[in-house]
Design a protein around this motif. Structure first.
Motif, PDB file in Angstrom:
ATOM      1  N   HIS A 197      -7.670  11.105  -2.948  1.00 51.82           N
ATOM      2  CA  HIS A 197      -8.112  10.503  -1.685  1.00 51.82           C
ATOM      3  C   HIS A 197      -8.081   8.977  -1.805  1.00 51.82           C
ATOM      4  CE1 HIS A 197      -9.268  14.390  -0.147  1.00 51.82           C
ATOM      5  NE2 HIS A 197      -9.995  14.614  -1.233  1.00 51.82           N
ATOM      6  N   LEU A 198      -7.491   8.331  -0.817  1.00 55.05           N
ATOM      7  CA  LEU A 198      -7.400   6.868  -0.782  1.00 55.05           C
ATOM      8  C   LEU A 198      -8.318   6.334   0.298  1.00 55.05           C
ATOM      9  CD1 LEU A 198      -6.087   4.107  -1.430  1.00 55.05           C
ATOM     10  CD2 LEU A 198      -4.232   4.726   0.145  1.00 55.05           C
ATOM     11  N   LEU A 199      -9.188   5.401  -0.079  1.00 54.25           N
ATOM     12  CA  LEU A 199     -10.064   4.727   0.881  1.00 54.25           C
ATOM     13  C   LEU A 199      -9.783   3.231   0.830  1.00 54.25           C
ATOM     14  CD1 LEU A 199     -13.728   5.312   1.798  1.00 54.25           C
ATOM     15  CD2 LEU A 199     -13.052   3.016   1.095  1.00 54.25           C
ATOM     16  N   VAL A 200      -9.455   2.645   1.987  1.00 52.11           N
ATOM     17  CA  VAL A 200      -9.145   1.217   2.083  1.00 52.11           C
ATOM     18  C   VAL A 200     -10.211   0.527   2.920  1.00 52.11           C
ATOM     19  CG1 VAL A 200      -7.458  -0.497   2.836  1.00 52.11           C
ATOM     20  CG2 VAL A 200      -6.669   1.672   1.860  1.00 52.11           C
ATOM     21  N   PHE A 208       0.810  -1.215   0.000  1.00 51.22           N
ATOM     22  CA  PHE A 208       0.000   0.000   0.000  1.00 51.22           C
ATOM     23  C   PHE A 208       0.851   1.276   0.000  1.00 51.22           C
ATOM     24  CE2 PHE A 208      -3.774  -2.486   1.465  1.00 51.22           C
ATOM     25  CZ  PHE A 208      -4.647  -2.023   0.502  1.00 51.22           C
ATOM     26  N   HIS A 209       2.103   1.166   0.409  1.00 53.45           N
ATOM     27  CA  HIS A 209       2.950   2.354   0.445  1.00 53.45           C
ATOM     28  C   HIS A 209       3.022   3.031  -0.924  1.00 53.45           C
ATOM     29  CE1 HIS A 209       4.297   0.483   4.214  1.00 53.45           C
ATOM     30  NE2 HIS A 209       4.714   1.699   4.563  1.00 53.45           N
ATOM     31  N   ALA A 210       3.225   2.243  -1.968  1.00 57.94           N
ATOM     32  CA  ALA A 210       3.357   2.809  -3.315  1.00 57.94           C
ATOM     33  C   ALA A 210       2.052   3.484  -3.749  1.00 57.94           C
ATOM     34  CB  ALA A 210       3.737   1.713  -4.306  1.00 57.94           C
ATOM     35  N   VAL A 211       0.933   2.857  -3.436  1.00 58.03           N
ATOM     36  CA  VAL A 211      -0.365   3.431  -3.799  1.00 58.03           C
ATOM     37  C   VAL A 211      -0.592   4.726  -3.030  1.00 58.03           C
ATOM     38  CG1 VAL A 211      -2.854   3.039  -3.863  1.00 58.03           C
ATOM     39  CG2 VAL A 211      -1.288   1.132  -4.282  1.00 58.03           C
ATOM     40  N   ALA A 212      -0.307   4.695  -1.727  1.00 57.23           N
ATOM     41  CA  ALA A 212      -0.504   5.885  -0.894  1.00 57.23           C
ATOM     42  C   ALA A 212       0.375   7.038  -1.352  1.00 57.23           C
ATOM     43  CB  ALA A 212      -0.225   5.540   0.569  1.00 57.23           C
ATOM     44  N   GLN A 213       1.613   6.735  -1.732  1.00 56.43           N
ATOM     45  CA  GLN A 213       2.531   7.784  -2.194  1.00 56.43           C
ATOM     46  C   GLN A 213       2.033   8.435  -3.481  1.00 56.43           C
ATOM     47  OE1 GLN A 213       6.351   5.865  -2.414  1.00 56.43           O
ATOM     48  NE2 GLN A 213       6.560   5.711  -0.187  1.00 56.43           N
ATOM     49  N   GLN A 214       1.519   7.608  -4.401  1.00 62.28           N
ATOM     50  CA  GLN A 214       0.975   8.156  -5.645  1.00 62.28           C
ATOM     51  C   GLN A 214      -0.248   9.023  -5.375  1.00 62.28           C
ATOM     52  OE1 GLN A 214       3.251   8.258  -8.073  1.00 62.28           O
ATOM     53  NE2 GLN A 214       1.730   7.583  -9.572  1.00 62.28           N
ATOM     54  N   CYS A 215      -1.083   8.578  -4.445  1.00 64.65           N
ATOM     55  CA  CYS A 215      -2.269   9.361  -4.092  1.00 64.65           C
ATOM     56  C   CYS A 215      -1.863  10.699  -3.482  1.00 64.65           C
ATOM     57  CB  CYS A 215      -3.145   8.567  -3.120  1.00 64.65           C
ATOM     58  SG  CYS A 215      -4.031   7.188  -3.886  1.00 64.65           S
ATOM     59  N   LEU A 263      -0.628   4.260   5.693  1.00 63.34           N
ATOM     60  CA  LEU A 263      -1.967   4.772   5.423  1.00 63.34           C
ATOM     61  C   LEU A 263      -2.342   5.953   6.315  1.00 63.34           C
ATOM     62  CD1 LEU A 263      -3.851   1.372   4.972  1.00 63.34           C
ATOM     63  CD2 LEU A 263      -2.974   2.901   3.200  1.00 63.34           C
ATOM     64  N   ASP A 264      -1.358   6.707   6.763  1.00 64.24           N
ATOM     65  CA  ASP A 264      -1.620   7.845   7.648  1.00 64.24           C
ATOM     66  C   ASP A 264      -2.595   8.843   7.028  1.00 64.24           C
ATOM     67  OD1 ASP A 264       0.698   7.713   9.953  1.00 64.24           O
ATOM     68  OD2 ASP A 264       1.361   6.870   8.048  1.00 64.24           O
ATOM     69  N   ASN A 265      -2.532   9.023   5.708  1.00 66.58           N
ATOM     70  CA  ASN A 265      -3.385   9.999   5.037  1.00 66.58           C
ATOM     71  C   ASN A 265      -4.603   9.363   4.363  1.00 66.58           C
ATOM     72  OD1 ASN A 265      -1.653  12.136   5.714  1.00 66.58           O
ATOM     73  ND2 ASN A 265      -0.366  11.747   3.930  1.00 66.58           N
ATOM     74  N   ALA A 266      -4.875   8.113   4.693  1.00 65.08           N
ATOM     75  CA  ALA A 266      -5.965   7.388   4.029  1.00 65.08           C
ATOM     76  C   ALA A 266      -7.243   7.383   4.865  1.00 65.08           C
ATOM     77  CB  ALA A 266      -5.540   5.953   3.756  1.00 65.08           C
ATOM     78  N   PHE A 267      -8.357   7.256   4.173  1.00 63.67           N
ATOM     79  CA  PHE A 267      -9.624   6.922   4.805  1.00 63.67           C
ATOM     80  C   PHE A 267      -9.667   5.395   4.913  1.00 63.67           C
ATOM     81  CE2 PHE A 267     -10.366  11.043   3.017  1.00 63.67           C
ATOM     82  CZ  PHE A 267     -11.255  11.667   3.879  1.00 63.67           C
TER      83      PHE A 267
END
Length: 397
Positions: free
Chosen positions: A190-193, A177-184, A211-215
Motif C-alpha cells: 500500500h502506498l500513501l502519499v 512516483f510512477h516507479a514507486v507506485a509500480q513497485q508497490c 497514483l491511481d492505486n495510492a492512498f
C-alpha cells in the motif's frame, strides 16, 4: 476579476481587500505554508453553522452533511479526480492511524518512509519502530535519485510506503512516483502519499502522477485557506481494507438495518470514516472553496503566483549579501523544483524567526530551516520588506 502578476507588483494587491479581518495589507504574514489567512466571507459560514444548530438542533446534520460533500467536491477538484472516494477528518493523524490500523503488520512487519517527513508521520512511525515494526528510512538526498532509491527498498515484506510529495523542511517536490507506485503494485504494497504541501499551490493530477492505486492524505490548513478541521484521505478504487481504528460513521448507511455481531464497513471513503465531529469547519471550508472558484484562483494560477513570489523572495535574499557559510539558500534547487515556500538554511533559524516577529514579520523555523511562505493576497513590496527584516535581524545576532 482574476488576479494577475501585475497586481502583485502594484502598491496594493486587490485580493487583500477580501482578507480585511486578517489585516493582510498591514501585516507581513509569511506563514503561508502553514496558516494562510481566511477570506472574510468565511466568517459568515461560522455564523451559519451556529444558526443551523440553533434552528434545527439534532436535525442540523442533514445540512452539515451537505457542507461535508461540498468539501469533498473541493478536494476532488484539487486532486484532478472528480470521482475520488474521500474520507474526511479533523486532522491527518487521525486518518493516518486508521490507515496504519488496516495494515497486516504481522504478515508484513515493514514500513518504508523518508527522512523528510512531517512530524505526523515521523513521530508515529518511529513509535511503531519501538514496538518492533521494521522502519526503513530513505534519505531525501541526493534528491535526483530519491524516488529510484525509494522504489528499490520495496519488497514483499513491506506493508506500506508512506512519503510526501513535497518535503516540509526544504520545499523540494518529489518526482518519479510512477516507479514507486509500480513497485508497490508488483509487491502488493500500500502506498500513501502526503500532499498537504502540494494542494492548491501545485497543479495535481492523481492519474498523471501514476497514483491511481495510492492512498493520498492532505488538508486545508495551509494553501487552501480552509482552517483547522479539514483533512481528507483519498481511498483507491475497490479498497477492501478493514481499519481496526474505526468509527461508527463507517457503517452509517447500514444503521437502518438490524445490527448484528459483525463489524461492517461502508464503501469507498466510508471505510475510513470516524464519528461525531464539529461541523463548523466544513461550513467554513465549503465557503472558502466557493470563494476560490469565484475569484478564478485555480491551482495553475496559484502556481504561477507562487513561483513569482518565491523568485521575488530569493532575489531579495541574495541582495542582502549575507555570509553564505552561515546563512544560505539551496542553490541546487531550481525554482521549478520548489513548492510553495522558500527555505533559508541557517543554524540560527529559530532566533531569526523570533527577532523578525518583533519587527512585525511572521515566519517560522523547523530546525535549521527558516521558512518564508508567501500567499496570493500579498504584494511584492511586502515580500521585499520581509526579507529586509531578515537582514536587520541577522545584524542583531
Amino acid at each position: 476579476m482574476t488576479i494577475t502578476i501585475a497586481d502583485l507588483k502594484a502598491a496594493n494587491n486587490p485580493l487583500a481587500a477580501h482578507y480585511s479581518q486578517f489585516r493582510v495589507g498591514e501585516r507581513l504574514l509569511l506563514t503561508g505554508h502553514s496558516h494562510q489567512a481566511w477570506p472574510d466571507c468565511s466568517l459568515g459560514a461560522h455564523t451559519q453553522a451556529w444558526q443551523d444548530a440553533a434552528l434545527h438542533v439534532d436535525h442540523k446534520w442533514a445540512r452539515a452533511m451537505e457542507q461535508a460533500e461540498a468539501v469533498r467536491k473541493g478536494f476532488r477538484r484539487l486532486l484532478g479526480e472528480p470521482d475520488a472516494e474521500l474520507a474526511l477528518a479533523q486532522n491527518t493523524h487521525e486518518l493516518v492511524m486508521r490507515f496504519i490500523s488496516a495494515l497486516d503488520l504481522s504478515a508484513r512487519p515493514r514500513i518504508v518512509t523518508s527522512d523528510g517527513e512531517f512530524h505526523t508521520l515521523r513521530r508515529q512511525l518511529t513509535r511503531l519502530k519501538e514496538e518492533g515494526v521494521e522502519l526503513v528510512v530513505v534519505p531525501q538526498y541526493p534528491a535526483n535519485t530519491f524516488s529510484e532509491r525509494l522504489a528499490k527498498v520495496v519488497n514483499k515484506k513491506t506493508a506500506a510506503v508512506m512519503v510526501s510529495q513535497v518535503f516540509f523542511n526544504s520545499a523540494r517536490i518529489v518526482e518519479g512516483f510512477h516507479a514507486v507506485a509500480q513497485q508497490c503494485d508488483f509487491h502488493g504494497v500500500h502506498l500513501l502519499v502526503d500532499m498537504y504541501h502540494s494542494l492548491n499551490v501545485l497543479p495535481v493530477s492523481v492519474h498523471a502522477l501514476g497514483l491511481d492505486n495510492a492512498f493520498i492524505v492532505g488538508g486545508g490548513y495551509k494553501y487552501c485557506q480552509l482552517g483547522e478541521g479539514n483533512c481528507f484521505l483519498r481511498v483507491p478504487p475497490n479498497c477492501e481494507l478493514r481499519p481496526v481504528n474505526t468509527g461508527w460513521y463507517a457503517e452509517f448507511d447500514l444503521l437502518a438495518e438490524q445490527p448484528d455481531n459483525e463489524v461492517h464497513y461502508g464503501k469507498g471513503g466510508a471505510r475510513f470514516a470516524g464519528s461525531t465531529y464539529d461541523p463548523t469547519s466544513h461550513y467554513r471550508a465549503a465557503r472558502v472553496f466557493a470563494f476560490f472558484e469565484e475569484q478564478g484562483l485555480t491551482p495553475a494560477l496559484l502556481r504561477q503566483i507562487s513561483q513569482h513570489q518565491i523568485a521575488v523572495l530569493a532575489t531579495a535574499f541574495e541582495a542582502l549579501n549575507l555570509p553564505e557559510a552561515e546563512i544560505n539558500l539551496d542553490h541546487a534547487l531550481a525554482l521549478s523544483e520548489r513548492a510553495g515556500f522558500l527555505v533559508v538554511q541557517t543554524p540560527r533559524a529559530m532566533q531569526l524567526s523570533e527577532l523578525m516577529v518583533k519587527q512585525g514579520v511572521f515566519t517560522d523555523a523547523r530546525g535549521a530551516a527558516l521558512r518564508f511562505g508567501p500567499a496570493p493576497y500579498l504584494a511584492d513590496h511586502q515580500l521585499r520588506s520581509a526579507m529586509q527584516a531578515l537582514g536587520e535581524a541577522y545584524s542583531q545576532l
